[in-house]
Motif scaffolding. Structure first.
Motif, PDB file in Angstrom:
ATOM      1  N   VAL A   6      -0.219   3.308  -9.447  1.00  0.00           N
ATOM      2  CA  VAL A   6      -0.925   2.816 -10.467  1.00  0.00           C
ATOM      3  C   VAL A   6      -0.076   1.640 -11.391  1.00  0.00           C
ATOM      4  CG1 VAL A   6      -1.949   3.748 -12.600  1.00  0.00           C
ATOM      5  CG2 VAL A   6      -1.890   5.061 -10.492  1.00  0.00           C
ATOM      6  N   TRP A   7       1.170   2.139 -11.704  1.00  0.00           N
ATOM      7  CA  TRP A   7       1.834   1.403 -12.914  1.00  0.00           C
ATOM      8  C   TRP A   7       2.524   0.371 -12.131  1.00  0.00           C
ATOM      9  CZ3 TRP A   7       1.373   6.918 -13.700  1.00  0.00           C
ATOM     10  CH2 TRP A   7       0.051   7.086 -14.754  1.00  0.00           C
ATOM     11  N   ASP A  20      -3.738   0.069 -13.373  1.00  0.00           N
ATOM     12  CA  ASP A  20      -4.168   0.889 -14.486  1.00  0.00           C
ATOM     13  C   ASP A  20      -5.011  -0.202 -15.317  1.00  0.00           C
ATOM     14  OD1 ASP A  20      -1.539  -0.081 -16.603  1.00  0.00           O
ATOM     15  OD2 ASP A  20      -1.226  -0.023 -14.500  1.00  0.00           O
ATOM     16  N   GLU A  21      -4.841  -1.395 -15.285  1.00  0.00           N
ATOM     17  CA  GLU A  21      -5.623  -2.344 -15.871  1.00  0.00           C
ATOM     18  C   GLU A  21      -6.897  -2.764 -15.384  1.00  0.00           C
ATOM     19  OE1 GLU A  21      -3.250  -5.827 -15.542  1.00  0.00           O
ATOM     20  OE2 GLU A  21      -1.427  -5.035 -16.514  1.00  0.00           O
ATOM     21  N   MET A  40      -8.564   5.403 -10.989  1.00  0.00           N
ATOM     22  CA  MET A  40      -7.216   5.220 -10.761  1.00  0.00           C
ATOM     23  C   MET A  40      -6.382   5.662  -9.734  1.00  0.00           C
ATOM     24  SD  MET A  40      -5.352   4.999 -14.463  1.00  0.00           S
ATOM     25  CE  MET A  40      -4.927   6.721 -14.741  1.00  0.00           C
TER      26      MET A  40
END
Lengths: 615, 233
Positions: free
Chosen positions: A95-96, A118-119, A39
């Motif tokens: 990340v998001w 993150d997926e 991540m």
């Protein structure tokens, strides 16, 4: 043909449906996967597709765009992740934030994907697998181990940026299918019940806790138990159950031996012992067969209630001889007189008489026939006196019985009275001299007189009649027949003879024979007496050891009959049958018995018997 | 006489006992709460900060798990074949809150700020979740699992918010702070007449929910490791 076309179209449709829903046709380059191990960075890989379709070497580009960007940017690193890959390092990774990447060659776009970091997190495999022994089972067959590992170095677990879950798989070396454990969050897990002597392989993979996909597997850890446990292995594996065969063979042999050695009969006796026939406790029937009467007597003597009644053959002879004897000779001393008179004189002498070899405690116990007659006579006399004293008390109660409360009293007094009567009769039996003396006493009156004389001295009648039974249950005796003065009570009760008819309460099953006799004509007595006397002498009281049924005739019955002058009530009657333990059936000495039915004197007179008697 | 006296004695005892019980109840009432609130600055708190963080992490993990599943279900059922995936996902309403985007930023931010950010995000989702529960029921043939999950997420979110407020109260005593949160104005989009548009709005919302729940979960784990375990989980 139609059918085949239909099938063909169906097949095509199915094939179309089974195709992956990607817009890129087969053979074209496409993005295979984009993955982030921790991540913090991510990388995308693609395939070239079919080469032969294109002559010029590909110059693929991977363009990406973050949300918020206005244009596509090119991949910053084509090298680090390998061929046909694009590597985005930490500075390029947010990340998001949604990303879109597309694979393009100059102007042609082959593939495009959108995701957020993150997926696509797929952690690296754990490292440094090792195991330690937890314990070995008592049988030495199973082993428990603890497997440890470390999280992948790339994932920053320590700071909590990534939270990982681990799944352990293991199998035996020669197996094909892996066994899985439940995912755990810790970096150690126990493995239970591994078999000693086998080799195992273990591998672990990890995933982020919130996702579903696992990363790659770690290197395989080999766990080997075969080296350390060869001895145990040999011990465990039973090549052939020799032990069982030996055990079962032995058991079978034993059973066969049993069957062979023991015949059917013996085996049967072993398994099912025969029920012993009833016999007297302590007496071996063989003794009786062999004629060892003295031994039997000694055994029987140990029982209090039994007085042996064994005779030698001589006794029989004597009895027979005595029958011929003149009854007059016996008037002098009846057995009772002798008993009573000799009691004082010979008690000490009796005491002086020591026991014979039979080993009994007291000489005053029933003696063996083999002892001296004189000695036994004295002893017998004494013992008999004692016995008779006891008996007389009981007999008084019994014989003095009147019609009132016959049943009750009889049931109360049955056993002791019977026993006493039996014993008395037995006494009479066992002493040959006594029997002699008894037999010699054919006329009863002298006995009676002696008795009454004795009773006047000792105030105890040898035989007494039960005259009444008190409500309390005690029996009122009338004194001896001869001496009517002593028997006041009995006298009183013997008075109402005339009211015999009315006195009979038919609800009583049994009646006092005395009462019945009272009601019968007196004249019948004298007729019966000699008859009875003969009877009394003819029927010897004898006992066999096999059975206690005796046909005892009290020799003094005749005396009784003779003595009863005023009242046709015998003081005592001979015992005919002993219905042990219920009672006795006494000879109906005074009653005109049509046949040899015996009545009970002051014992039982059943109603039917009564009916026979009564006119 | 004696029996009546005995009865009186017994009744007196009973009354005394009842009185004692009631007084005990009233006196100790304060301590009989499910989650005792420790006054700020007190040393003898019953629930430790570590315990509070543990509970918070559990809740956040659970919420993310539920929202992830709900999104997957919705995606499977309604979004296939509509091309939602390929479309660039619209920004979430919580984008106004500047949250750390990678690990370095997360490590550099102060824990108090991070806590406040978490609170802001949680507060921002109060309203949308409430409407999600009501609106998702209006979706044609909505499966029960989605409905249930929406309700569950909404409730757990409230609990997590409470827990976080407690933690903030512990960590930053006396600082009520500005209640910063993002307003949500996506309700009309959930009530569009066009079903495709409506479903896309739901899709978006659920996607944002999954992302934000993951953010919160990650931040809390980070904080927990940092504050409780001293960066050595």
């Amino acid at each position: 043909m139609d059918l085949w076309q239909l099938l063909f179209t169906l097949a095509l449709i199915c094939a179309n449906d089974s195709l992956p829903t990607s817009e890129v046709p087969l053979g074209e380059p496409q993005i295979v996967k984009c993955r982030s191990p921790e991540m913090e960075t991510f990388s995308c890989h693609w395939t070239d597709g079919d080469v032969h379709n294109h002559t010029a070497p590909r110059t693929m580009q991977l363009l990406y765009m973050k949300r918020g960007d206005e244009e596509w940017k090119e991949c910053p690193d084509y090298v680090t992740a390998g061929e046909n890959s694009c590597y985005f390092n930490t500075s390029y990774t947010s990340v998001w934030i949604p990303y879109c990447v597309k694979l393009a060659n100059e102007n042609k776009v082959f593939d495009e994907k959108c995701f957020s970091v993150d997926e696509i997190v797929l952690p690296d495999p754990p490292i440094n697998l090792n195991w330690t022994l937890l314990n070995i089972s008592l049988t030495g067959i199973h082993v428990d181990i603890q497997v440890r590992w470390e999280p992948p170095p790339t994932a920053d677990v320590r700071k909590g940026w990534v939270t990982l879950e681990y799944e352990l798989q293991y199998k035996e070396v020669n197996e094909t299918k892996w066994k899985e454990l439940e995912p755990v969050c810790s970096t150690t897990v126990p493995l239970y019940s591994l078999k000693m002597g086998r080799d195992y392989e273990i591998r672990i993979r990890s995933r982020q806790r919130t996702s579903e996909k696992f990363g790659e597997f770690s290197e395989t850890l080999s766990v080997s138990f075969s080296m350390a446990s060869e001895a145990v292995l040999c011990a465990e594996e039973i090549q052939f159950p020799w032990l069982f065969i030996v055990i079962f063979g032995t058991c079978g042999l034993v059973v066969v031996m049993f069957l062979i050695l023991f015949s059917k009969q013996r085996l049967k006796m072993l398994i099912l012992p025969p029920i012993p026939a009833p016999k007297i406790k302590g007496i071996d029937p063989d003794l009786l067969k062999k004629g060892k009467l003295e031994e039997v007597n000694s055994i029987l003597a140990s029982h209090d209630s039994y007085k042996p009644q064994l005779y030698n053959d001589d006794l029989w002879v004597e009895f027979i001889e005595l029958d011929i004897d003149d009854p007059d000779e016996k008037t002098e001393g009846s057995d009772t007189d002798r008993l009573l008179s000799d009691a004082h004189m010979k008690s000490h002498s009796c005491l002086g008489v020591k026991d014979d070899d039979s080993g009994r405690a007291s000489c005053c116990e029933p003696d063996m026939p083999e002892t001296d007659f004189s000695a036994s006579d004295t002893c017998d006399g004494t013992s008999d006196t004692d016995q008779s004293k006891k008996i007389s008390e009981k007999e008084e109660t019994l014989l003095c019985l009147d019609q009132k409360d016959n049943n009750k009293s009889f049931t109360n007094l049955d056993d002791p009275a019977n026993q006493q009567l039996i014993s008395q009769s037995e006494d009479n039996q066992s002493r040959p001299p006594f029997a002699d003396s008894i037999e010699s006493l054919s006329p009863v009156p002298p006995v009676r007189t002696q008795l009454s004389n004795q009773s006047s001295v000792t105030n105890i009648d040898f035989y007494a009649q039960v005259s009444d039974i008190t409500p309390a249950g005690s029996v009122v005796l009338s004194p001896g027949q001869k001496n009517k003065t002593g028997r006041a009570q009995c006298e009183a009760h013997t008075e109402p003879a005339a009211q015999c008819q009315s006195n009979f309460t038919m609800d009583n099953a049994y009646f006092c024979e005395a009462d019945v006799k009272k009601c019968i004509a007196v004249t019948s007595h004298e007729e019966v007496e000699p008859h009875v006397q003969d009877q009394s002498f003819n029927e010897d009281t004898y006992f066999t050891t096999e059975s206690l049924t005796t046909t005892a005739v009290n020799p003094s019955t005749a005396a009784e009959e003779a003595s009863s002058s005023e009242m046709p009530v015998p003081d005592y009657t001979s015992i005919h049958i002993v219905h042990s333990p219920q009672g006795l059936v006494l000879n109906a000495t005074a009653l005109p018995v049509p046949d040899k039915e015996f009545m009970v004197s002051c014992g039982y007179v059943s109603t039917d018997q009564l009916n026979k008697i009564m006119p | 006489m004696i029996t009546t006296m005995n009865n009186k004695g017994a009744s007196l005892k009973g009354v005394l006992l009842v009185f004692l019980l009631i007084s005990n109840m009233f006196l100790t009432k304060k301590s009989v709460t499910s989650l005792p609130i420790c006054p700020s600055g007190s040393v003898n708190c019953q629930v430790s900060l570590g315990e509070l963080f543990d509970r918070a992490v559990k809740l956040s993990h659970y919420i993310h798990f539920l929202s992830s599943e709900m999104f997957n279900e919705f995606d499977e059922r309604y979004a296939q074949g509509r091309g939602f995936i390929t479309k660039a996902v619209n920004g979430c309403h919580t984008a106004s809150l500047t949250t750390p985007e990678d690990k370095e930023q997360a490590q550099q931010i102060h824990h108090e700020d991070l806590l406040n950010l978490v609170l802001g995000v949680l507060r921002s989702w109060n309203d949308p979740l409430l409407h999600l529960v009501t609106e998702v029921q209006r979706i044609k043939e909505a499966p029960n699992t989605i409905l249930w999950k929406a309700a569950e997420i909404e409730e757990q979110n409230k609990r997590l918010l409470e827990g976080m407020e407690k933690i903030v109260g512990r960590v930053q005593p006396g600082d009520t702070g500005n209640e910063v949160y993002s307003r949500w104005s996506g309700l009309p989009s959930l009530q569009l007449a066009d079903e495709d548009s409506r479903l896309f709005a739901f899709y978006n919302l659920l996607h944002c929910l999954r992302r934000d729940s993951h953010k919160i979960d990650n931040y809390l784990k980070l904080l927990k490791c940092r504050l409780i375990h001293d960066s050595n989980c």
